[in-house]
Design an enzyme around this catalytic site. Structure first.
Site, PDB file in Angstrom:
ATOM      1  N   GLU A  59       0.821  -1.129  -0.130  1.00  0.00           N
ATOM      2  CA  GLU A  59      -0.003   0.056   0.101  1.00  0.00           C
ATOM      3  C   GLU A  59       0.974   1.022  -0.140  1.00  0.00           C
ATOM      4  OE1 GLU A  59      -2.041  -3.040   2.880  1.00  0.00           O
ATOM      5  OE2 GLU A  59      -0.155  -2.672   1.960  1.00  0.00           O
ATOM      6  N   CYS A  91      -0.401   0.562   7.462  1.00  0.00           N
ATOM      7  CA  CYS A  91      -0.864   0.505   6.117  1.00  0.00           C
ATOM      8  C   CYS A  91      -2.126   1.480   6.170  1.00  0.00           C
ATOM      9  CB  CYS A  91      -0.932  -0.360   5.385  1.00  0.00           C
ATOM     10  SG  CYS A  91       0.987  -1.001   4.791  1.00  0.00           S
ATOM     11  N   SER A 175      21.103 -42.743  -7.978  1.00  0.00           N
ATOM     12  CA  SER A 175      19.699 -42.023  -8.459  1.00  0.00           C
ATOM     13  C   SER A 175      19.746 -40.830  -9.495  1.00  0.00           C
ATOM     14  CB  SER A 175      19.091 -41.433  -7.052  1.00  0.00           C
ATOM     15  OG  SER A 175      19.819 -40.466  -6.472  1.00  0.00           O
TER      16      SER A 175
END
Length: 384
Positions: A59, A91, A175
């Site tokens: 804001e 804000c 892997s």
């Protein structure tokens, strides 16, 4: 209570505010990602998004870009404007001082201590407020922040890479690599979005992983990050303090915390001292028979480390324990179009499941493709 009517244009401008909020998805932690758009006479006169904790909120950025044009404008904000002094001023006060005519809010602040107070402050100043515009979309941007505020737990994403037959490594431990490059890049983005990354000591001993974010400078810039602020805290579940002091991750950027049991630290003070001398952080949590309590680990991360989002990247035993804890919010399953055979290692070790009525059920939330691989994002039906 909000008393402003929904206008056709409200959805359009709130969508713009949500797009702005998403720019902060990777960089605002532990704060929520928030966007704000200021509209006057059908023209956007200011916009902003929260970029980083300690920097101005959305804001304030939007008001600064609008200047005098903010007077009489409608403010579209994806999260209720704050009403308290933190590192930045409230804000809600900023919007009131700028004399906006109307405020449209996507969702209330999930913090029960402040929820509704920012809205009330704005309404008390005589400004029209409408709450709940695109609320579900706004919530989806800040799942971790919401969960931490409501449950004092982080949002947990468990990631698995497997073959079509549900295997994660060959029997000998090999892997590299099951999934392709595109999938791996997405995993690094998931790491960058997380406040903490959890693995087990078994994975460290078997693979000696880095568990860092490996993206190019340009890729990080697109996420509003840099090489020095992109790494999540690495959490290694190590009930008996078996971590090698020359493990790769201990010399890499970012923090590493060994989670161990109180019993181990009481029993082995000299081991504890050795790790401290190597600059390794230790945290003792409750445990039972070498199994660390998952909820204790997650509560520590939420309450002490202020972590909103956790990613679990581990072997089958830790992954299975997390799934059975009921504390996993999303399972991210990357599946490669390959078969690895019945002697390869499974995705999960799930003791106690022996009949169909005990199976774990999921709902598919989304499915997308990365190169040759697919990713399923699944939600456990039993998740808390």
């Amino acid at each position: 209570m909000s008393h402003s009517k929904l206008l056709e244009s409200d959805i359009f401008y709130m969508q713009k505010a949500l797009e702005l909020a998403k720019k902060g998805l990777y960089s605002t932690k532990p704060n929520p990602a928030v966007g704000c758009v200021l509209v006057k006479d059908g023209i956007i006169v200011g916009e902003g998004w929260h970029q980083k904790a300690g920097q101005p909120h959305a804001e304030r950025v939007a008001l600064a870009s609008a200047g005098n044009k903010a007077q009489g404008a409608t403010a579209y904000v994806t999260l209720e404007p704050c009403s308290h002094f933190g590192r930045t001023p409230p804000c809600a006060d900023g919007l009131i001082e700028a004399k906006v005519a109307r405020v449209v809010v996507a969702m209330r602040d999930p913090n029960p201590l402040v929820s509704g107070q920012g809205i009330k402050r704005i309404e008390d100043a005589g400004i029209d407020v409408l709450v709940g515009v695109l609320e579900e979309e706004a919530k989806a941007i800040n799942l971790g922040f919401i969960r931490k505020m409501e449950k004092q737990l982080p949002f947990v994403r468990l990631k698995m890479a497997s073959s079509l037959d549900g295997r994660t490594a060959m029997n000998n431990g090999e892997s590299h690599w099951i999934t392709g490059e595109e999938s791996r890049k997405e995993v690094h983005k998931m790491r960058a979005q997380s406040g903490a990354l959890i693995t087990g000591i078994g994975t460290v001993l078997a693979d000696n992983p880095s568990l860092t974010v490996r993206l190019t400078d340009q890729e990080l810039t697109e996420l509003n990050l840099s090489q020095d602020n992109c790494h999540p805290i690495r959490i290694v579940l190590d009930p008996n303090l078996s971590m090698p002091t020359d493990a790769k991750m201990l010399s890499l950027p970012g923090r590493t915390i060994l989670m161990t049991s109180k019993e181990t630290t009481d029993r082995s003070p000299e081991l504890v001292e050795m790790f401290y001398n190597h600059g390794v952080e230790l945290v003792a949590v409750s445990a039972q028979d070498d199994r660390l309590d998952i909820e204790s680990i997650l509560r520590y991360l939420a309450e002490v480390e202020d972590v909103n989002d956790v990613m679990v990247e581990s072997g089958a035993i830790v992954a299975g324990a997390f799934m059975q804890s009921g504390l996993v919010n999303e399972l991210h399953s990357f599946i490669a179009p390959s078969l690895m055979g019945n002697t390869a290692k499974p995705m999960f070790v799930l003791p106690g499941i022996e009949s169909m009525d005990q199976k774990m059920n999921f709902k598919i939330q989304s499915m997308d493709r990365f190169g040759e691989d697919i990713r399923l994002i699944l939600v456990p039906k039993e998740a808390i």
